[in-house]
Design an enzyme around this catalytic site. Sequence first.
Site, PDB file in Angstrom:
ATOM      1  CG  HIS A  14      -1.557   1.349   1.488  1.00 42.38           C
ATOM      2  ND1 HIS A  14      -2.517   1.920   0.683  1.00 42.38           N
ATOM      3  CD2 HIS A  14      -1.325   2.256   2.477  1.00 42.38           C
ATOM      4  CE1 HIS A  14      -2.847   3.111   1.165  1.00 42.38           C
ATOM      5  NE2 HIS A  14      -2.138   3.338   2.248  1.00 42.38           N
ATOM      6  CG  ASP A  66       6.321  17.167 -26.946  1.00 44.63           C
ATOM      7  OD1 ASP A  66       6.687  16.637 -25.880  1.00 44.63           O
ATOM      8  OD2 ASP A  66       5.418  16.707 -27.669  1.00 44.63           O
ATOM      9  CD1 TRP A  73       6.157   3.906   4.127  1.00 48.46           C
ATOM     10  CD2 TRP A  73       7.397   4.577   2.401  1.00 48.46           C
ATOM     11  NE1 TRP A  73       6.534   5.202   4.365  1.00 48.46           N
ATOM     12  CE2 TRP A  73       7.301   5.637   3.316  1.00 48.46           C
ATOM     13  CE3 TRP A  73       8.139   4.773   1.227  1.00 48.46           C
ATOM     14  CZ2 TRP A  73       7.916   6.862   3.104  1.00 48.46           C
ATOM     15  CZ3 TRP A  73       8.747   6.010   1.024  1.00 48.46           C
ATOM     16  CH2 TRP A  73       8.633   7.042   1.949  1.00 48.46           C
ATOM     17  CB  SER A 133      12.059   9.262 -10.548  1.00 50.72           C
ATOM     18  OG  SER A 133      10.869   8.741 -10.087  1.00 50.72           O
ATOM     19  CG  HIS A 156      12.066  15.088   5.281  1.00 52.41           C
ATOM     20  ND1 HIS A 156      11.060  14.674   6.103  1.00 52.41           N
ATOM     21  CD2 HIS A 156      11.811  16.374   4.998  1.00 52.41           C
ATOM     22  CE1 HIS A 156      10.236  15.675   6.325  1.00 52.41           C
ATOM     23  NE2 HIS A 156      10.673  16.716   5.669  1.00 52.41           N
ATOM     24  CD  GLU A 181       9.520  10.162  -2.854  1.00 52.67           C
ATOM     25  OE1 GLU A 181      10.462  10.446  -3.615  1.00 52.67           O
ATOM     26  OE2 GLU A 181       8.395   9.839  -3.246  1.00 52.67           O
ATOM     27  CB  SER A 184      -0.387  28.940  -6.315  1.00 52.61           C
ATOM     28  OG  SER A 184       0.365  28.546  -5.197  1.00 52.61           O
ATOM     29  CG  HIS A 212      11.581  10.718   9.111  1.00 54.67           C
ATOM     30  ND1 HIS A 212      10.255  10.596   8.774  1.00 54.67           N
ATOM     31  CD2 HIS A 212      12.057  11.769   8.386  1.00 54.67           C
ATOM     32  CE1 HIS A 212       9.951  11.518   7.866  1.00 54.67           C
ATOM     33  NE2 HIS A 212      11.017  12.237   7.628  1.00 54.67           N
ATOM     34  CE  LYS A 220       3.976  27.292  -1.483  1.00 56.29           C
ATOM     35  NZ  LYS A 220       4.603  28.223  -2.403  1.00 56.29           N
ATOM     36  NE  ARG A 264       3.725   3.932  10.956  1.00 57.62           N
ATOM     37  CZ  ARG A 264       4.614   4.566  10.170  1.00 57.62           C
ATOM     38  NH1 ARG A 264       5.545   5.358  10.697  1.00 57.62           N
ATOM     39  NH2 ARG A 264       4.572   4.433   8.871  1.00 57.62           N
TER      40      ARG A 264
END
Lengths: 528, 301
Positions: free
Chosen positions: A79, A108, A144, A173, A256, A258, A271, A306, A334, A453
């Site tokens: 998931h 393009d 993950w 990517s 992070h 990411e 925006s 983390h 922001k 968790r």
Amino acid sequence: MSAVIESHGHDDHHHGPAKGLTRWLYTTNHKDIGSLYLWFSFAMFLIGGVMALVIRAELFQPGMQIVEPEFYNQMLTLHGLIMVFGAVMPAFVGLANWLIPMMVGAPDMALPRMNNLSFWILPFAFFILLSSLFMEGGAPNFGWTFYAPLSTTYAPPSVTFFIFSVHIMGASSIMGSINVIVTIMNMRAPGMTLMKMPLFVWSWLITAYLLIAVMPVLAGAVTMMLMDIHFGTSFFNAAGGGDPVLFQHIFWFFGHPEVYIMILPAFGIASHIIETFSRKQLFGYSSMVWAMASIAILSFVVWAHHMFTVGLPLAAELFFMWATMLIAVPTGVKVFNWVTTMFKGSITYETPMLFAIAFVVLFTIGGFSGLMLAITPADFQYHDTYFVVAHFHYVLVPGSVFSIMAAVYYWIPKWTGNMYDERLGKLHFWLSFTGVNITFFPQHFIGLAGMPRRYPDYALQFADWNAISSVGAFLFGASQILFLFIVLKTVMGGKKATPQVWEGSRGLEWTVDSPAPYHTFTTPPKVS
Amino acid sequence: MSYQKYYVPEQSKYPIYLAIALFLLVMGAAGTINDLGKTDSNSAYILYSGLAAFGVTLYFWFRAVIREHIAGLDSAQLQQSFVFGMAWFIFSEVMFFAAFFGALFYVRNFSVPWLGGEGEKGLANMLWQGFESSWPVISTPDAGSAFALADKSMSWPGWGKALMWLPLWNTIVLLSSSVTVHFAHLALKNDNKKSFNKWLGVTVALALFFVGLQALEYYEAYAHYGLTLNSGIYGSTFFMLTGFHGFHVMMGGLMLAIMLSRSVLYNHFDPHNHFGFEAASWYWHFVDVVWVMLFLFVYIL
């Protein structure tokens, strides 16, 4: 998506797409590739969503009812991986493909063939990842974040396939990001200076830079895992002088940035939409750019937040706490800019605007719980509880995913030439909004109360909120079928859209016809 | 300024072929690695077919791009896209090495000293009491059981034995090759194709020589020093850093060899028109800089 019919006969500069399947296999067209990315991402969203529903069904009441704990772990892992790498990231790349060339006035993407390669790697990568479900020992089951030694010493054999699948996702990517950067740096229409670029373009320029910087680090991490598992190295094994915590450092140095990769394009989208439906110019354009750049730079120096509980030196705990809290400053800029844009605007609440406003409010809630988690001593209580799950789902689902849905509603008239059904769109919004909050808000409570968790079972006192959360998850899941229906209905037909589509929209993509011609801006427009 | 059309090929079969090749390659690689030690595995054939398809597709893809260039389809703007693209690709490679250098930095400054009882997290010493931190880690914490012991490391042997020390020769060879490829570039800019071919040939030869020396070094490590991938964190970082660098040297050498053959066989490149070569030479300089870092942080310090 809808076929663009333009019969200019023998003029080979302006013909439409090829016919049949090869159109999609061999295409070099940014709009085709954008559609491929978006449909692929939606398929992954549904697959990953079904996995989430397996998880929520098991957690509906305490005790083991539906799945084995081993399978629960596999669902949990897949998931996460599918939603991050298969749903959210490709959706943003799809939007980038569709929009960036039109927004900067380019014919393009800069490297069109490589663009096609970036996409077509993904179905193969996820085929490999999903096929691991049917391999001996089952699919990856280590979460993950695939911490060593769970992902090395104790991993199922399919981990090798997982590693290579991550490798090619990373290659996809990196190539996609190189394409985005080169397009933005090299293909802008004359007169479009950097500080005149639409904010979505800015957000993607920064995101692409983050991707090129951290995807190779992820490749390095999985390579070290591969070597530790099969070739006797000891990067993550203290017996040979390595350290399992080293894995966490490398992973989160990738991880992070990411998570900001998954939110920066959402900032760009919000925006545009808020500006359009407030019928005002965006407040604080340049501060928006600087805020995104600051967030991106700070994302490289906060990774260890983390890992507060793994046993870091005190100086590291303090540094990462303060650096993390610093991110609230540009993020606050922001949020205040969006609110100020709406202030005294002539606001109408079409579906994209509803999603965008919900994005601002709910993302801010996720941001605040993030600030709570950043406080090191408090984090010792929150760490690895459902509070963390609530936090990152608030920034990812009503954050990133809502922004993607907002973008689809906002630009789909430009893509298909048809208006979506406003009544159904609003229904989809309210069902999603209700579902998402019922799912994730109670998780704050059970997390603060101490529910860990990643477990398939839990103590009795968490039962009520878990049941409510599961009901919300099924509501949210079901309402995405409505989303699919709305999108298909819009592709098939509907009220014809004007070129400008929205009263307050501005930007180059709104100057071309709806649907946008197969080739736009073969000669660049002049931007003043 | 007159506007040139940006060339966008109508369709292309190469990307989907390359994606399929990549799929075969990684399925084959993962299967082969999982089946190591089994005699009845066919995964290697998938791996080889993937590799072959990968090479063949790249050949035709690059050939198509080169032909488009010769046919004048690419504008100056498109060529600029290649320049930016290559630069950012090299940046991604830099970050790949950064992960491994970061790991080396971490184990040398944190995990190994902590395991030896030094520093803020010296508590880790309770795992293997008596383990003393040193670099290179010759004797691993769990000495002799999990990981084989090396007799000797590859580090700086002192001035007395410097001339017999392979890494020094490796450095000399690779640094010289960066100079020779620059000479080749200068010769090309001066429209001296003969000198260009000569210097580029010398560079490719030096690349091969470097790879040979590196192979010799690995042979010595395995046969005489007992230093293997299996000998703890020193062996891990040593072989992974030098190994990935060696792999990149081979890739860079291959690129330069292809440029040499293009120049010799087809007379490609002229003083103003040689980004293919320039990209390969950038890559070569990048590989060289990585070596200098390796020499400092893996061998000397």
